[in-house]
Design a protein around this motif. Structure first.
Motif, PDB file in Angstrom:
ATOM      1  N   GLU A   1       4.543   1.017   1.235  1.00  0.00           N
ATOM      2  CA  GLU A   1       5.317   2.061   0.406  1.00  0.00           C
ATOM      3  C   GLU A   1       4.221   2.614  -0.255  1.00  0.00           C
ATOM      4  O   GLU A   1       4.488   3.510  -1.220  1.00  0.00           O
ATOM      5  N   ILE A   2       3.116   2.136  -0.444  1.00  0.00           N
ATOM      6  CA  ILE A   2       1.917   2.749  -1.308  1.00  0.00           C
ATOM      7  C   ILE A   2       1.028   3.897  -0.540  1.00  0.00           C
ATOM      8  O   ILE A   2       0.765   4.773  -1.126  1.00  0.00           O
ATOM      9  N   THR A   3       1.051   3.453   0.665  1.00  0.00           N
ATOM     10  CA  THR A   3      -0.141   4.549   1.582  1.00  0.00           C
ATOM     11  C   THR A   3       0.268   4.556   2.880  1.00  0.00           C
ATOM     12  O   THR A   3       1.084   3.483   3.260  1.00  0.00           O
ATOM     13  N   THR A   4      -0.283   5.343   3.696  1.00  0.00           N
ATOM     14  CA  THR A   4       0.141   5.515   5.000  1.00  0.00           C
ATOM     15  C   THR A   4      -0.461   4.542   5.795  1.00  0.00           C
ATOM     16  O   THR A   4      -1.665   3.889   5.786  1.00  0.00           O
ATOM     17  N   PRO A   5       0.464   3.821   6.652  1.00  0.00           N
ATOM     18  CA  PRO A   5      -0.233   2.523   7.481  1.00  0.00           C
ATOM     19  C   PRO A   5      -1.386   3.107   8.463  1.00  0.00           C
ATOM     20  O   PRO A   5      -1.275   4.250   9.031  1.00  0.00           O
ATOM     21  N   HIS A   6      -2.168   2.162   8.678  1.00  0.00           N
ATOM     22  CA  HIS A   6      -2.942   2.514   9.827  1.00  0.00           C
ATOM     23  C   HIS A   6      -4.133   3.543   9.264  1.00  0.00           C
ATOM     24  O   HIS A   6      -4.919   4.107  10.150  1.00  0.00           O
ATOM     25  N   THR A   7      -4.270   3.689   8.148  1.00  0.00           N
ATOM     26  CA  THR A   7      -5.136   4.900   7.575  1.00  0.00           C
ATOM     27  C   THR A   7      -6.646   4.031   6.987  1.00  0.00           C
ATOM     28  O   THR A   7      -6.223   2.495   6.828  1.00  0.00           O
ATOM     29  N   LEU A   8      -7.662   4.441   6.582  1.00  0.00           N
ATOM     30  CA  LEU A   8      -8.858   3.716   5.906  1.00  0.00           C
ATOM     31  C   LEU A   8      -8.169   3.426   4.712  1.00  0.00           C
ATOM     32  O   LEU A   8      -8.535   2.097   4.348  1.00  0.00           O
ATOM     33  N   THR A   9      -7.550   3.954   3.816  1.00  0.00           N
ATOM     34  CA  THR A   9      -6.923   3.530   2.550  1.00  0.00           C
ATOM     35  C   THR A   9      -6.196   2.307   2.868  1.00  0.00           C
ATOM     36  O   THR A   9      -6.332   1.497   1.949  1.00  0.00           O
ATOM     37  N   TYR A  10      -5.291   2.121   3.706  1.00  0.00           N
ATOM     38  CA  TYR A  10      -4.385   1.013   4.139  1.00  0.00           C
ATOM     39  C   TYR A  10      -5.159  -0.180   4.235  1.00  0.00           C
ATOM     40  O   TYR A  10      -4.760  -1.264   3.594  1.00  0.00           O
ATOM     41  N   HIS A  11      -6.260  -0.130   5.135  1.00  0.00           N
ATOM     42  CA  HIS A  11      -6.934  -1.079   5.436  1.00  0.00           C
ATOM     43  C   HIS A  11      -7.730  -1.760   4.377  1.00  0.00           C
ATOM     44  O   HIS A  11      -7.957  -2.855   4.248  1.00  0.00           O
ATOM     45  N   VAL A  12      -8.403  -0.912   3.506  1.00  0.00           N
ATOM     46  CA  VAL A  12      -9.076  -1.259   2.447  1.00  0.00           C
ATOM     47  C   VAL A  12      -8.235  -2.092   1.532  1.00  0.00           C
ATOM     48  O   VAL A  12      -8.776  -3.261   0.883  1.00  0.00           O
ATOM     49  N   LEU A  13      -6.983  -1.417   1.153  1.00  0.00           N
ATOM     50  CA  LEU A  13      -6.293  -2.025   0.159  1.00  0.00           C
ATOM     51  C   LEU A  13      -5.837  -3.530   0.753  1.00  0.00           C
ATOM     52  O   LEU A  13      -5.625  -4.491   0.197  1.00  0.00           O
ATOM     53  N   LEU A  14      -5.542  -3.646   2.163  1.00  0.00           N
ATOM     54  CA  LEU A  14      -4.942  -4.881   2.829  1.00  0.00           C
ATOM     55  C   LEU A  14      -6.076  -5.993   2.531  1.00  0.00           C
ATOM     56  O   LEU A  14      -5.820  -7.055   2.188  1.00  0.00           O
TER      57      LEU A  14
END
Length: 387
Positions: free
Chosen positions: A158-171
């Motif tokens: 809900e914060i960022t698009t899944p499977h993107t670089l931002t998503y992986h960094v936040l994860l």
């Protein structure tokens, strides 16, 4: 008994143990707060109590079909979610620091821990956890209740698009690194402590009574911390592996667990059941291994019993009995070694890992002082003077 009922029973028992037994152990650790190990025990107790309170409704959800219940309130859900996120992550940090400090004291017995760098590191870690906990609010997405995992949390989807670089960094920053990075020093320190305790003989074999007692006291304290570390590793290694799979291959792990664990029962066991187990088992280890904790609990329960007895009977005798039951009269002091009243000159051993503002020990006699005969009370040396 179904899985939900089983999780509910385990959660209820662990919450009760994690709250009440940890609270009962606080006076014992607070009394010896001048030692660095007791300071960390206090921090671990606070984290375990907070974790147990934040998951206090977990058994209710499991027995009532995972319905949201009180977590329908967004504010209440956010408070519980932030509390659980910070306490569970900080608990890992304090276990790691406790393990490192105890292992350091085993390898270098007279090494003093600098207070300022340690405090700065802890403050920075707490601030980073605060930033992680308030991250969803920065994106305008507060915590909400997720029925499958029975907890208040936030979703990165809900914060960022899944499977993107931002998503992986936040994860990695919010879910994986805070749990995984302390795992390395925890495991290494545990293995080193076990090796030293098994291989190394007593440091003072054939020495004075004070030296032999100090060696036994340090060894006992090291064994206690090692047991706590082993319990933590056993209960959290599966969760570490689970998180590592998502960090290495998020898409593959999502597909695998979505296909084989559609109800998230495995994830629920990893988080929060195993974390609640850890919070509930820690005070049991304190009670079994630490005499001062057992005496503290006896003192508290004794005061509660006699207070209730006085309130019910209202008699003068009961009030006198309650007044005579003081902590000093029932709490046994630190372990002591009986020494006959002779001319004895025993150097007081510097507590390993004690906070120090100055430099490390230097010289052959630095950091030692002779115990005067005034230190011997009734033919014994108290543990606080030699430990």
């Amino acid at each position: 008994m179904g899985v939900n009922a089983f999780y509910g029973v385990i959660g209820a028992l662990c919450c009760l143990s994690g709250i009440f037994l940890n609270l009962f152990s606080i006076p014992a650790f607070y009394k010896g707060r001048r030692h660095i190990s007791n300071k960390f025990y206090l921090l671990m107790v606070v984290c375990d109590v907070t974790t147990s309170i934040s998951q206090l409704l977990f058994p209710y959800f499991r027995f009532n079909g995972n319905s949201a219940g009180p977590f329908d309130n967004a504010i209440f859900c956010s408070i519980m979610g932030v509390s659980y996120s910070m306490s569970s992550h900080l608990s890992v940090l304090f276990v790691a620091l406790q393990s490192i400090i105890r292992t350091t004291s085993l390898v270098w017995p007279f090494h003093r821990i600098r207070r300022t760098p340690l405090i700065v590191f802890i403050v920075m870690s707490v601030m980073s956890e605060v930033c992680i906990a308030i991250l969803p609010f920065m994106y305008g997405k507060p915590y909400k209740y997720y029925e499958k995992v029975t907890s208040c949390n936030f979703s990165l989807q809900e914060i960022t698009t899944p499977h993107t670089l931002t998503y992986h960094v936040l994860l990695a920053v919010t879910g994986v690194i805070p749990i995984l990075w302390p795992a390395i020093p925890i495991v290494v320190s545990c293995l080193a402590s076990v090796f030293i305790l098994v291989v190394r003989k007593s440091d003072s074999v054939g020495g004075t009574a004070c030296e032999e007692h100090t060696s036994r006291y340090k060894r006992s304290a090291s064994i206690t911390i090692t047991i706590i570390t082993i319990v933590y590793i056993v209960l959290n290694v599966p969760y570490w592996i689970y998180l590592s799979m998502f960090l290495v291959n998020f898409t593959g792990a999502s597909e695998y667990f979505g296909r084989n664990d559609p109800d998230n029962l495995l994830y629920t066991f990893f988080n929060p059941v195993s974390i609640l187990l850890n919070a509930g088992l820690n005070p049991i280890v304190y009670i079994i291994r630490m005499r001062k904790v057992r005496k503290s609990i006896t003192w508290l329960l004794g005061n509660v019993y006699y207070g209730a007895l006085s309130a019910i009977r209202g008699s003068t005798s009961s009030q006198g009995a309650a007044a005579s039951l003081t902590q000093d009269s029932i709490v046994v002091k630190e372990p002591s070694v009986v020494v006959r009243m002779k001319r004895i000159s025993c150097p007081a051993v510097v507590q390993p890992g004690r906070f120090s503002r100055g430099n490390n020990l230097s010289g052959s006699t630095a950091g030692f002082k002779k115990l005067s005969m005034a230190s011997f009370t009734s033919g014994s040396v108290t543990g606080s003077e030699i430990s």
